[in-house]
Scaffold this active site. Sequence first.
Site, PDB file in Angstrom:
ATOM      1  N   TYR A  42       3.701   6.622  10.060  1.00  0.00           N
ATOM      2  CA  TYR A  42       2.997   5.546   9.296  1.00  0.00           C
ATOM      3  C   TYR A  42       3.795   4.421   8.572  1.00  0.00           C
ATOM      4  O   TYR A  42       3.970   3.166   9.049  1.00  0.00           O
ATOM      5  CB  TYR A  42       1.889   6.180   8.481  1.00  0.00           C
ATOM      6  N   LYS A  72       0.788   0.185  15.252  1.00  0.00           N
ATOM      7  CA  LYS A  72       2.141   0.081  15.424  1.00  0.00           C
ATOM      8  C   LYS A  72       2.464  -1.175  16.377  1.00  0.00           C
ATOM      9  O   LYS A  72       3.809  -1.526  16.561  1.00  0.00           O
ATOM     10  CB  LYS A  72       2.834   1.516  16.101  1.00  0.00           C
ATOM     11  N   HIS A  82       0.805  -1.370   0.123  1.00  0.00           N
ATOM     12  CA  HIS A  82      -0.013   0.030  -0.068  1.00  0.00           C
ATOM     13  C   HIS A  82       0.925   1.156   0.087  1.00  0.00           C
ATOM     14  O   HIS A  82       1.911   1.295   0.796  1.00  0.00           O
ATOM     15  CB  HIS A  82      -0.981  -0.135   1.156  1.00  0.00           C
ATOM     16  N   PRO A 131      -4.670   0.566  18.707  1.00  0.00           N
ATOM     17  CA  PRO A 131      -4.426   0.112  17.188  1.00  0.00           C
ATOM     18  C   PRO A 131      -4.434   1.338  16.460  1.00  0.00           C
ATOM     19  O   PRO A 131      -4.126   0.864  14.903  1.00  0.00           O
ATOM     20  CB  PRO A 131      -5.492  -0.855  17.100  1.00  0.00           C
ATOM     21  N   TYR A 189      -9.405   6.272   7.062  1.00  0.00           N
ATOM     22  CA  TYR A 189      -9.508   6.551   8.683  1.00  0.00           C
ATOM     23  C   TYR A 189     -10.670   7.766   8.503  1.00  0.00           C
ATOM     24  O   TYR A 189     -10.255   8.556   8.043  1.00  0.00           O
ATOM     25  CB  TYR A 189      -8.057   6.892   8.913  1.00  0.00           C
TER      26      TYR A 189
END
Length: 393
Positions: A387, A299, A74, A295, A203
């Site tokens: 990220y 990580k 991704h 979550p 998100y």
Amino acid sequence: MPEHTTVAIIGGGPAGLLLARLLHRAGIDCVVLESRDRAYVEHRQRAGILEQSTVDVLRASGAGERLDREGLPHDGVELRWAGRGHRIDFPALTGGRRVWVYAQTEIVKDLIALQLAEGPPLLFEAQATAIKSLDTDRPTVHYVHHNTEKTLTCDYVIGCDGFHGVTRQTVPDAAITTFERSYPFSWLGILADVPPPSDELIYGHSPRGFALASMRSRTTSRLYLQVPNGTDPDAWPDERIWEELDARLELDNGRKLERGRITQKSVLPMRSFVTEPMRYGRIFLAGDAAHIVPPTGAKGLNTAVADVVVLARAFDRLRRTGSTEQLDAYSTTCLRRVWRAEHFSSFMTSTLHTDPEQSPFATRLQIAQLERIATSAHAAAELAENYAGPPIA
Ligand code: APR
Ligand code: PHB
């Protein structure tokens, strides 16, 4: 089953299994004791985002074959709020880094299959109950295997036994400091037989609460909804779940999510937690035994992998040179990355969730933060770097 080993690993989750694999390949004796049975460990649903460095470690350890076939690379995620979406482009913002979607439970299956075929010993239904002789150079792990009490002496004990494990509890309270934050909400995790709504994760910030659209494959969605603490998953019939996901992930064009059969529902608590130091004498803590993140930043697994890489290198150094220098630096080395992950996970959580007591002012600040990420390459790069994750120190 030996009665003595160099490194006794308590817990056969991803941290314990990967550590065993790395030590075995470096020629260091070890044994893994896992309290649950194989089927239970292989079917536990967990997150599924791997940083590039985690993928590199799995490949180098010989556990990357199925990941390379089935994992989905991704290059970004979408942030969605107030009816619109904004994409964060990882490679463009980080000098080429990306993440991979491959479920933790699949990594666990791959590592178990390799360990059972190639060693080192892995015992299921072997529950560690106590660690004794801590002040000697021969600690003893007491465990129960199929109702029989047994002992294993070792040079070092590694607690990879998760947040509720026995190893951290063995360390005297005065020898460690813990830092903790709990959140006034949980996640309802949903697995559904339907293609994900987008090629990348979404998100979603909404006054109704956070929502996340993730995936397990091109045909299976992994979805999450913020829910109050103490929520019973049965209070969420399928129809209510789909309506709420539509409401929270809504775009101005009004497009709805494709629906499918929901195969699993469970509620996950959200917690931030760190133990300092991650060591007591000959006991080392790794993964969830030492630290927990909510979550939202994905990580948990990646931080656990970084811990055991640092630990395996330190044991290799000890074996080759007799020097404990890297072992002695283990906690300090790992805690730098741990606190970065704690900060990022906490930032993602507080930016995207709606606290039940939240003031309209605080909501405006969240929107201002999201607008900033959408309009400043610096702010977007900060998110993307975190990220995609740093290289392992
Ligand atoms: N004896 C033996 N095994 C034990 C004991 C015990 N007393 N107590 C717990 N265990 C086992 C659990 O059954 C579990 O399989 O330790 C394992 C711990 O595994 P995880 O909880 O998966 O923790 P870890 O390997 O550190 O993985 C971290 O898991 O929770 C996620 O987000 C987290 O992705 C991250 C990853
Ligand atoms: C998941 O796919 O389970 C997942 C993805 C991203 C997160 C958390 C969980 O931030």
